[in-house]
Motif scaffolding. Structure first.
Motif, PDB file in Angstrom:
ATOM      1  N   ALA A 217      14.095   4.903   4.312  1.00 39.62           N
ATOM      2  CA  ALA A 217      13.382   3.832   3.604  1.00 39.62           C
ATOM      3  C   ALA A 217      14.347   3.048   2.713  1.00 39.62           C
ATOM      4  O   ALA A 217      15.260   3.624   2.123  1.00 39.62           O
ATOM      5  N   ARG A 218      14.132   1.747   2.633  1.00 38.18           N
ATOM      6  CA  ARG A 218      14.937   0.898   1.742  1.00 38.18           C
ATOM      7  C   ARG A 218      14.146   0.539   0.488  1.00 38.18           C
ATOM      8  O   ARG A 218      14.697   0.019  -0.469  1.00 38.18           O
ATOM      9  N   SER A 219      12.827   0.774   0.538  1.00 35.89           N
ATOM     10  CA  SER A 219      11.991   0.471  -0.631  1.00 35.89           C
ATOM     11  C   SER A 219      10.789   1.413  -0.655  1.00 35.89           C
ATOM     12  O   SER A 219      10.289   1.827   0.396  1.00 35.89           O
ATOM     13  N   VAL A 220      10.351   1.755  -1.861  1.00 34.91           N
ATOM     14  CA  VAL A 220       9.172   2.608  -2.061  1.00 34.91           C
ATOM     15  C   VAL A 220       8.316   1.942  -3.137  1.00 34.91           C
ATOM     16  O   VAL A 220       8.831   1.537  -4.182  1.00 34.91           O
ATOM     17  N   VAL A 221       7.015   1.790  -2.835  1.00 38.76           N
ATOM     18  CA  VAL A 221       6.112   1.163  -3.805  1.00 38.76           C
ATOM     19  C   VAL A 221       4.897   2.073  -4.001  1.00 38.76           C
ATOM     20  O   VAL A 221       4.334   2.590  -3.030  1.00 38.76           O
ATOM     21  N   HIS A 222       4.521   2.271  -5.266  1.00 39.31           N
ATOM     22  CA  HIS A 222       3.377   3.118  -5.606  1.00 39.31           C
ATOM     23  C   HIS A 222       2.354   2.315  -6.413  1.00 39.31           C
ATOM     24  O   HIS A 222       2.685   1.748  -7.450  1.00 39.31           O
ATOM     25  N   ALA A 223       1.103   2.282  -5.899  1.00 33.98           N
ATOM     26  CA  ALA A 223       0.022   1.578  -6.595  1.00 33.98           C
ATOM     27  C   ALA A 223      -1.175   2.513  -6.725  1.00 33.98           C
ATOM     28  O   ALA A 223      -1.139   3.659  -6.263  1.00 33.98           O
ATOM     29  N   HIS A 224      -2.253   2.006  -7.340  1.00 31.60           N
ATOM     30  CA  HIS A 224      -3.417   2.857  -7.585  1.00 31.60           C
ATOM     31  C   HIS A 224      -4.659   2.412  -6.823  1.00 31.60           C
ATOM     32  O   HIS A 224      -5.790   2.681  -7.259  1.00 31.60           O
ATOM     33  N   ASN A 225      -4.417   1.750  -5.680  1.00 30.56           N
ATOM     34  CA  ASN A 225      -5.466   1.298  -4.743  1.00 30.56           C
ATOM     35  C   ASN A 225      -6.867   1.835  -5.027  1.00 30.56           C
ATOM     36  O   ASN A 225      -7.239   2.894  -4.512  1.00 30.56           O
ATOM     37  N   PRO A 226      -7.694   1.114  -5.805  1.00 30.80           N
ATOM     38  CA  PRO A 226      -8.999   1.661  -6.192  1.00 30.80           C
ATOM     39  C   PRO A 226      -9.920   1.969  -5.015  1.00 30.80           C
ATOM     40  O   PRO A 226     -10.600   3.006  -5.014  1.00 30.80           O
ATOM     41  N   LYS A 227      -9.938   1.078  -4.014  1.00 28.84           N
ATOM     42  CA  LYS A 227     -10.854   1.316  -2.883  1.00 28.84           C
ATOM     43  C   LYS A 227     -10.404   2.498  -2.037  1.00 28.84           C
ATOM     44  O   LYS A 227     -11.231   3.279  -1.553  1.00 28.84           O
ATOM     45  N   ALA A 228      -9.102   2.631  -1.857  1.00 31.60           N
ATOM     46  CA  ALA A 228      -8.600   3.757  -1.059  1.00 31.60           C
ATOM     47  C   ALA A 228      -8.893   5.082  -1.763  1.00 31.60           C
ATOM     48  O   ALA A 228      -9.278   6.069  -1.127  1.00 31.60           O
ATOM     49  N   VAL A 229      -8.732   5.100  -3.085  1.00 29.95           N
ATOM     50  CA  VAL A 229      -9.002   6.324  -3.848  1.00 29.95           C
ATOM     51  C   VAL A 229     -10.491   6.686  -3.738  1.00 29.95           C
ATOM     52  O   VAL A 229     -10.851   7.850  -3.514  1.00 29.95           O
ATOM     53  N   LEU A 230     -11.361   5.670  -3.851  1.00 29.39           N
ATOM     54  CA  LEU A 230     -12.808   5.922  -3.761  1.00 29.39           C
ATOM     55  C   LEU A 230     -13.212   6.361  -2.346  1.00 29.39           C
ATOM     56  O   LEU A 230     -13.979   7.313  -2.182  1.00 29.39           O
ATOM     57  N   ALA A 231     -12.683   5.671  -1.337  1.00 27.79           N
ATOM     58  CA  ALA A 231     -13.034   6.023   0.046  1.00 27.79           C
ATOM     59  C   ALA A 231     -12.624   7.461   0.347  1.00 27.79           C
ATOM     60  O   ALA A 231     -13.359   8.210   1.005  1.00 27.79           O
ATOM     61  N   ALA A 232     -11.444   7.864  -0.150  1.00 29.92           N
ATOM     62  CA  ALA A 232     -10.982   9.234   0.068  1.00 29.92           C
ATOM     63  C   ALA A 232     -11.891  10.217  -0.657  1.00 29.92           C
ATOM     64  O   ALA A 232     -12.250  11.275  -0.124  1.00 29.92           O
ATOM     65  N   LYS A 233     -12.318   9.860  -1.873  1.00 25.39           N
ATOM     66  CA  LYS A 233     -13.202  10.731  -2.654  1.00 25.39           C
ATOM     67  C   LYS A 233     -14.541  10.936  -1.941  1.00 25.39           C
ATOM     68  O   LYS A 233     -15.129  12.026  -1.975  1.00 25.39           O
ATOM     69  N   LEU A 234     -15.011   9.874  -1.280  1.00 20.20           N
ATOM     70  CA  LEU A 234     -16.286   9.951  -0.548  1.00 20.20           C
ATOM     71  C   LEU A 234     -16.128  10.616   0.819  1.00 20.20           C
ATOM     72  O   LEU A 234     -17.101  10.780   1.552  1.00 20.20           O
TER      73      LEU A 234
END
Ligand SMILES: [Zn+2]
Length: 183
Positions: A81-98
């Motif tokens: 990898a030449r770049s790594v990005v970390h975010a807090h994607n609210p919808k992805a977190v919720l979809a995973a929780k559900l």
């Protein structure tokens, strides 16, 4: 890729898109034996200078790096990898929780953007365990969903990694809408 501007620009875009809060998230880009990473405690819409971390001894120059700098370092040590990005994607977190299925191959855009999506269980931010688990998954997946937390994407540059995080968020939005429509 030793240009700080794309890293700084990607953080602004993540903030504007509501995928991070003003003091969260982080991004980096590798240049040889070092990587440039967003500093800790600086508003993400107004970053002026990046930390420079050595992949040889993890020492840094410039401002104090993000608490997740070890996660970025381990990913660079294990992948190309030449770049790594970390975010807090609210919808992805919720979809995973559900417990909704998130399969990038289901839609054209996400199949194009994301090669492989992996998941790690909830782990403390900035911990060695989180860094180790995400780095392990990064050897086979280019996007890693951090349950109860957010997501990490690998790319050839910060924009490609951002595009993968956006594709994940799009996939999660469709999954949530599908759940709402079907009931
Ligand atoms: Zn985080």
């Amino acid at each position: 890729m030793c240009d700080a501007r794309p890293v700084i620009e990607v953080m602004k875009l993540l903030y504007q898109k509501g995928m991070i809060t003003v003091l969260s998230g982080n991004a980096s880009a590798r240049c040889g034996d070092v990587f440039l990473i967003t500093p800790s405690g600086v508003p993400k819409n107004d970053i002026k200078e990046l930390s420079v971390v050595s992949l040889n001894d993890l020492k840094w120059r410039g401002p104090k790096p993000s608490i997740e700098y070890k996660m970025h370092a381990l990913i660079y040590m294990k992948t190309d990898a030449r770049s790594v990005v970390h975010a807090h994607n609210p919808k992805a977190v919720l979809a995973a929780k559900l417990g909704l299925p998130l399969d990038p191959s289901e839609y054209v855009e996400t199949a194009y953007a994301i090669r492989e999506l992996a998941r790690v269980p909830p782990l403390e931010a900035g911990s060695e365990e989180l860094a180790r688990r995400v780095a392990e998954e990064s050897t086979r997946a280019d996007v890693i969903l951090l349950e109860g937390h957010g997501a990490v994407a690998l790319g050839k540059d910060p924009y490609e990694a951002l595009n993968k995080l956006e594709a994940l968020e799009y996939l999660a939005e469709l999954a949530l809408l599908e759940r709402a429509v079907r009931g």
